[in-house]
Design a protein around this motif. Structure first.
Motif, mmCIF file in Angstrom:
data_model
loop_
_atom_site.group_PDB
_atom_site.id
_atom_site.type_symbol
_atom_site.label_atom_id
_atom_site.label_comp_id
_atom_site.label_asym_id
_atom_site.label_seq_id
_atom_site.Cartn_x
_atom_site.Cartn_y
_atom_site.Cartn_z
ATOM 1 N N GLY A 137 0.815 -1.209 0.000
ATOM 2 C CA GLY A 137 0.000 0.000 0.000
ATOM 3 C C GLY A 137 0.849 1.259 0.000
ATOM 4 O O GLY A 137 0.529 2.234 -0.672
ATOM 5 N N GLN A 138 1.964 1.209 0.734
ATOM 6 C CA GLN A 138 2.854 2.376 0.786
ATOM 7 C C GLN A 138 3.525 2.610 -0.557
ATOM 8 O O GLN A 138 3.648 3.743 -1.019
ATOM 9 C CB GLN A 138 3.906 2.180 1.880
ATOM 10 N N ARG A 139 3.932 1.494 -1.200
ATOM 11 C CA ARG A 139 4.542 1.630 -2.536
ATOM 12 C C ARG A 139 3.563 2.270 -3.504
ATOM 13 O O ARG A 139 3.916 3.103 -4.328
ATOM 14 C CB ARG A 139 4.917 0.252 -3.080
ATOM 15 N N GLN A 140 2.315 1.823 -3.390
ATOM 16 C CA GLN A 140 1.256 2.353 -4.211
ATOM 17 C C GLN A 140 1.180 3.880 -4.051
ATOM 18 O O GLN A 140 1.072 4.622 -5.027
ATOM 19 C CB GLN A 140 -0.042 1.708 -3.724
ATOM 20 N N ARG A 141 1.266 4.326 -2.816
ATOM 21 C CA ARG A 141 1.198 5.759 -2.540
ATOM 22 C C ARG A 141 2.400 6.494 -3.122
ATOM 23 O O ARG A 141 2.267 7.597 -3.640
ATOM 24 C CB ARG A 141 1.191 6.005 -1.034
ATOM 25 N N VAL A 142 3.559 5.869 -3.011
ATOM 26 C CA VAL A 142 4.760 6.512 -3.570
ATOM 27 C C VAL A 142 4.591 6.673 -5.077
ATOM 28 O O VAL A 142 4.908 7.719 -5.643
ATOM 29 C CB VAL A 142 6.031 5.698 -3.253
ATOM 30 N N ALA A 143 4.063 5.620 -5.716
ATOM 31 C CA ALA A 143 3.837 5.691 -7.163
ATOM 32 C C ALA A 143 2.897 6.848 -7.482
ATOM 33 O O ALA A 143 3.100 7.578 -8.460
ATOM 34 C CB ALA A 143 3.264 4.379 -7.674
ATOM 35 N N MET A 144 1.883 7.020 -6.657
ATOM 36 C CA MET A 144 0.960 8.132 -6.874
ATOM 37 C C MET A 144 1.650 9.459 -6.600
ATOM 38 O O MET A 144 1.447 10.435 -7.324
ATOM 39 C CB MET A 144 -0.264 7.974 -5.978
ATOM 40 N N GLY A 145 2.490 9.462 -5.563
ATOM 41 C CA GLY A 145 3.214 10.672 -5.222
ATOM 42 C C GLY A 145 4.119 11.109 -6.353
ATOM 43 O O GLY A 145 4.224 12.294 -6.672
ATOM 44 N N ARG A 146 4.750 10.135 -6.989
ATOM 45 C CA ARG A 146 5.646 10.433 -8.106
ATOM 46 C C ARG A 146 4.880 11.132 -9.231
ATOM 47 O O ARG A 146 5.396 12.036 -9.875
ATOM 48 C CB ARG A 146 6.257 9.114 -8.606
ATOM 49 N N ALA A 147 3.628 10.670 -9.425
ATOM 50 C CA ALA A 147 2.800 11.291 -10.464
ATOM 51 C C ALA A 147 2.358 12.690 -10.032
ATOM 52 O O ALA A 147 2.395 13.644 -10.802
ATOM 53 C CB ALA A 147 1.595 10.416 -10.759
ATOM 54 N N LEU A 148 1.989 12.785 -8.755
ATOM 55 C CA LEU A 148 1.442 14.027 -8.203
ATOM 56 C C LEU A 148 2.428 15.182 -8.280
ATOM 57 O O LEU A 148 2.066 16.301 -8.628
ATOM 58 C CB LEU A 148 1.102 13.759 -6.737
ATOM 59 N N VAL A 149 3.686 14.869 -7.957
ATOM 60 C CA VAL A 149 4.737 15.884 -7.890
ATOM 61 C C VAL A 149 4.842 16.664 -9.200
ATOM 62 O O VAL A 149 5.152 17.840 -9.215
ATOM 63 C CB VAL A 149 6.076 15.200 -7.542
ATOM 64 N N ARG A 150 4.537 15.976 -10.289
ATOM 65 C CA ARG A 150 4.760 16.602 -11.585
ATOM 66 C C ARG A 150 3.653 17.545 -12.012
ATOM 67 O O ARG A 150 3.820 18.292 -12.955
ATOM 68 C CB ARG A 150 4.909 15.515 -12.650
ATOM 69 N N SER A 151 2.492 17.451 -11.358
ATOM 70 C CA SER A 151 1.277 18.130 -11.830
ATOM 71 C C SER A 151 1.189 18.123 -13.353
ATOM 72 O O SER A 151 1.298 19.156 -13.995
ATOM 73 C CB SER A 151 1.149 19.541 -11.271
ATOM 74 N N PRO A 152 0.977 16.948 -13.923
ATOM 75 C CA PRO A 152 0.936 16.788 -15.367
ATOM 76 C C PRO A 152 -0.434 17.189 -15.914
ATOM 77 O O PRO A 152 -1.361 17.437 -15.139
ATOM 78 C CB PRO A 152 1.136 15.281 -15.539
ATOM 79 N N SER A 153 -0.542 17.209 -17.239
ATOM 80 C CA SER A 153 -1.833 17.584 -17.813
ATOM 81 C C SER A 153 -2.815 16.416 -17.742
ATOM 82 O O SER A 153 -4.017 16.626 -17.721
ATOM 83 C CB SER A 153 -1.661 18.061 -19.249
ATOM 84 N N VAL A 154 -2.302 15.195 -17.710
ATOM 85 C CA VAL A 154 -3.183 14.028 -17.595
ATOM 86 C C VAL A 154 -2.540 12.987 -16.676
ATOM 87 O O VAL A 154 -1.342 12.732 -16.779
ATOM 88 C CB VAL A 154 -3.436 13.367 -18.976
ATOM 89 N N PHE A 155 -3.347 12.427 -15.799
ATOM 90 C CA PHE A 155 -2.907 11.302 -14.966
ATOM 91 C C PHE A 155 -3.404 10.009 -15.582
ATOM 92 O O PHE A 155 -4.573 9.901 -15.939
ATOM 93 C CB PHE A 155 -3.534 11.384 -13.564
ATOM 94 N N LEU A 156 -2.531 9.027 -15.660
ATOM 95 C CA LEU A 156 -2.971 7.712 -16.122
ATOM 96 C C LEU A 156 -2.763 6.694 -15.012
ATOM 97 O O LEU A 156 -1.746 6.698 -14.334
ATOM 98 C CB LEU A 156 -2.169 7.278 -17.360
ATOM 99 N N PHE A 157 -3.723 5.821 -14.858
ATOM 100 C CA PHE A 157 -3.610 4.746 -13.869
ATOM 101 C C PHE A 157 -3.860 3.424 -14.574
ATOM 102 O O PHE A 157 -4.899 3.251 -15.195
ATOM 103 C CB PHE A 157 -4.652 4.910 -12.762
ATOM 104 N N ASP A 158 -2.902 2.510 -14.491
ATOM 105 C CA ASP A 158 -3.084 1.206 -15.135
ATOM 106 C C ASP A 158 -3.309 0.151 -14.050
ATOM 107 O O ASP A 158 -2.360 -0.354 -13.470
ATOM 108 C CB ASP A 158 -1.854 0.865 -15.980
ATOM 109 N N GLU A 159 -4.535 -0.172 -13.780
ATOM 110 C CA GLU A 159 -4.912 -1.148 -12.750
ATOM 111 C C GLU A 159 -4.098 -0.957 -11.475
ATOM 112 O O GLU A 159 -3.461 -1.893 -10.997
ATOM 113 C CB GLU A 159 -4.714 -2.579 -13.275
#
Lengths: 374, 289
Positions: A137-159
């Motif tokens: 669960g923590q790894r999952q959050r880090v993966a999300m954090g990595r995406a969040l930090v960038r504030s990209p134009s689109v977020f993608l989540f693959d399962e």
């Protein structure tokens, strides 16, 4: 302007076309869910958008700009992978700040953005750890954090939730949804789990065999599935489908192949004798002494909140989901009627939807009232 | 109870290995150390010499040359071969299907050749009279050079041939290392904005560092004990100037029947290999963290 547009997008490997002419658009700030059974092409579609997979036909546009020939690194997209894909040799703080470091952001800015994302996700205390020292669960959050930090134009989540245990999955589902409400970023989420699709999506893109079966809001798809397949995929337990034929006569009705006559509302265009498939959701069936369906209870599955009866109706399997606990036993016969919701009609051959359901619920219920009153 | 039984089974299964290991390795090693303290022929008791052999070693010019040659050989082969193997592996990893298998086979084939064949191939290729590569040598050096009959070019020449013959194995190790990096990790880096160079520097290279350490260590050890290829190339040449350490042991033991002193040189090699391996291992490990 729609944030993401797919226009006649196709994918083929040599002569083999695995995806044909997919077109749909996702509005700015929307949470879209691509859902479908394994191998339907939903992940491939996501990867095509991310730039990890070649687009062989059509065009994908992000914020109005065609990205077909843009390398992944220039598409301003962040993706959370099913396996999380963290960098195992970097600490959490380095994992999260990696994209900014590559863009040569000042150190102070990186620390600030990573810190903010870590606070949002409750990772503050884990920043110095390596991925191997974290739980799933923590790894999952880090993966999300990595995406969040960038504030990209689109977020993608693959399962992203499929490697988590059931309880955590439900919790993360809510958190993700919450996060999206807070950030309002355009999000595309791939899953094979219809519950995730129903609960999280603003808009569902239902796929099968490299084609789109239906696009719509969750309840729209639940209430008006475009065909047999969508009807069976969305909703749990799955919708019952019973074969039958339109009966000739004054009142529109379907004579079920397994016996019984199901009155319908106003169904103007269907010729008598036409083969159809009748769809009734398990949760819409209720015991009714005057009901048109005669079913024999085979297995009783109490879930606490509801009681699922696995029945047989004229040789066809029939699921019934009841909100009460009742006192049912195997072998018992029940008369059932579709009280609580619509009856869906599908073409027996093409499996496409034949009617709009609202009219039918309405009129069916009116019918019942009249019978009772009269 | 089961633990005791597990131990018994483990012991029985290991026994054949332990027996052979003891008889064929541990005993000879101990015997070698004892022999190095004697003035004795290869077979026969000889007489006790104390540290005489070690004193002789300290002043032995041939030992010094052989040590220098060996270290020079290792320095020429191990780093070059590791870098080359990594480059080749990254190239091969980009290929798919049968093409990858074919290219990989090409690199691996020389590794399967007997050393004598490798020697003959390059002996001919670089022959001063009919060698097909001699024009290249002539173009670089300005004149035709007998690579293996010139002391200064001997070791670089042999090192080149060795790298050619053994790089395939390292390519294989690197390829396995590259394949163990999940595709999604590289993809995540690309989405994070990494181009090819950044991807290699920040992701691929750190993640295959353990393989690099392994490849370097394997090469260090195997090249410190180089014998056959050097022996073949300096046959009938200036052996004294070009021989390796193990070759020196071979000459002392089997050509001059000086068992005691040969054992002394062998002990020196043992110490050298052990010290360098531990040193390198520590160095590489600290780098990996």
């Amino acid at each position: 302007m729609p944030q993401v547009e797919f226009e006649k997008v196709g994918k083929s490997f040599g002569a083999l076309a695995v995806m044909r002419e997919l077109s749909f658009r996702i509005e700015d700030g929307e949470f879209a869910v691509l859902v479908g059974p394994s191998g339907c092409g939903k992940s491939t579609l996501l990867r095509m958008l991310a730039g990890l997979e070649e687009i062989t036909a059509g065009e994908i546009r992000i914020a109005g700009r065609a990205v077909n020939d843009l390398p992944a690194k220039d598409r301003d997209i962040a993706m959370v992978f099913q396996s999380y894909a963290l960098y195992p040799h970097m600490r959490v703080v380095e994992n999260m700040g990696f994209s900014l470091r590559l863009r040569r952001a000042p150190k102070a800015a990186i620390a600030e953005r990573v810190g903010a994302a870590a606070r949002t996700l409750g990772l503050d205390r884990l920043l110095e750890r390596y991925p191997r020292e974290l739980s799933g669960g923590q790894r999952q959050r880090v993966a999300m954090g990595r995406a969040l930090v960038r504030s990209p134009s689109v977020f993608l989540f693959d399962e992203p939730l499929s490697n988590l245990d059931a309880k955590l999955r439900v919790q993360m589902r809510t958190e993700l949804r919450h996060l999206h409400q807070k950030l309002g970023a355009t999000t595309i989420y791939v899953t094979h789990d219809q519950v995730e699709a129903m609960t999280m999506a603003d808009r569902i893109v239902m796929m099968r065999d490299g084609a789109i079966e239906q696009v719509g809001r969750p309840l729209e798809i639940y209430d008006r599935p475009a065909n047999h397949f969508v009807a069976g995929f969305i909703g749990s337990p799955a919708m019952n489908v019973l074969p039958g034929r339109i009966r000739a006569g004054a009142d529109p009705a379907v004579a079920l192949d397994g016996g019984g006559v199901l009155p319908l509302g106003h169904v103007p265009s269907l010729a008598p004798g036409r083969a159809v498939a009748v769809g009734i959701r398990p949760e819409h069936l209720r015991p009714d002494p005057d009901g048109p369906l005669l079913a024999e209870v085979e297995v009783i599955e109490p879930t606490g909140a509801e009681t699922d009866l696995s029945c047989r109706c004229g040789g066809q399997p029939l699921m019934v989901a009841l909100r009460d606990r009742g006192s049912y036993r195997p072998g018992q016969t029940l008369r059932l009627a579709p009280h609580a919701g619509p009856v869906h009609l599908f073409d027996a051959e093409t499996s496409a939807r034949l009617t709009h359901p609202e009219s039918m619920i309405q009129e069916y219920d009116d019918d019942r009232h009249e019978t009772r009153n009269g | 109870m089961t633990r005791r039984r597990d131990m018994a089974v483990a012991f029985i299964l290991l026994l054949p290995f332990l027996a052979i290991y003891g008889v064929a390795f541990v005993y000879p090693t101990i015997d070698m150390v004892v022999l190095s303290l004697r003035k004795a022929p290869l077979i026969g008791a000889g007489e006790w010499a104390g540290l005489d052999n070690y004193v002789r070693l300290a002043g032995d010019r041939l030992f010094r040359i052989a040590t220098r040659n060996t270290l020079w050989f290792v320095a020429l082969t191990a780093p070059a071969s590791t870098v080359l193997a990594l480059l080749l592996a990254m190239g091969v990893a980009r290929l798919r299907g049968w093409l990858q298998a074919a290219v990989l086979a090409c690199f691996f084939l020389p590794f399967m050749l007997p050393v004598s064949v490798v020697y003959l191939i390059w002996h001919w290729i670089l022959d001063t009279h009919f060698g097909i590569a001699q024009p290249i040598v002539a173009a670089v050096a300005g004149r035709s050079v007998s690579i293996f009959r010139t002391v200064s070019t001997f070791m670089p020449g042999v090192a080149f041939v060795t790298v050619w013959a053994t790089v395939g194995f390292s390519v294989l190790l690197f390829l396995a290392g590259l394949r163990s990096i999940p595709q999604e990790t590289s993809e995540a880096a690309r989405l994070d904005g990494a181009g090819r160079i950044a991807l290699f520097r920040h992701v691929t290279w750190p993640l295959i560092w353990p393989v690099t350490a392994l490849v370097l260590t394997i090469q260090l050890i195997s090249h410190l004990k180089v014998f056959d290829i050097v022996y073949l190339f300096n046959l009938r040449g200036r052996v004294d100037e070009t021989m390796s350490l193990v070759q020196y042991v071979f000459r002392l033991a089997f050509q001059q029947n000086d068992g005691g002193y040969a054992a002394t040189v062998a002990v020196a090699i043992l110490v050298l290999v052990a010290v360098l391996s531990v040193l390198q291992f520590q160095l590489l490990r600290s780098r990996g963290q």
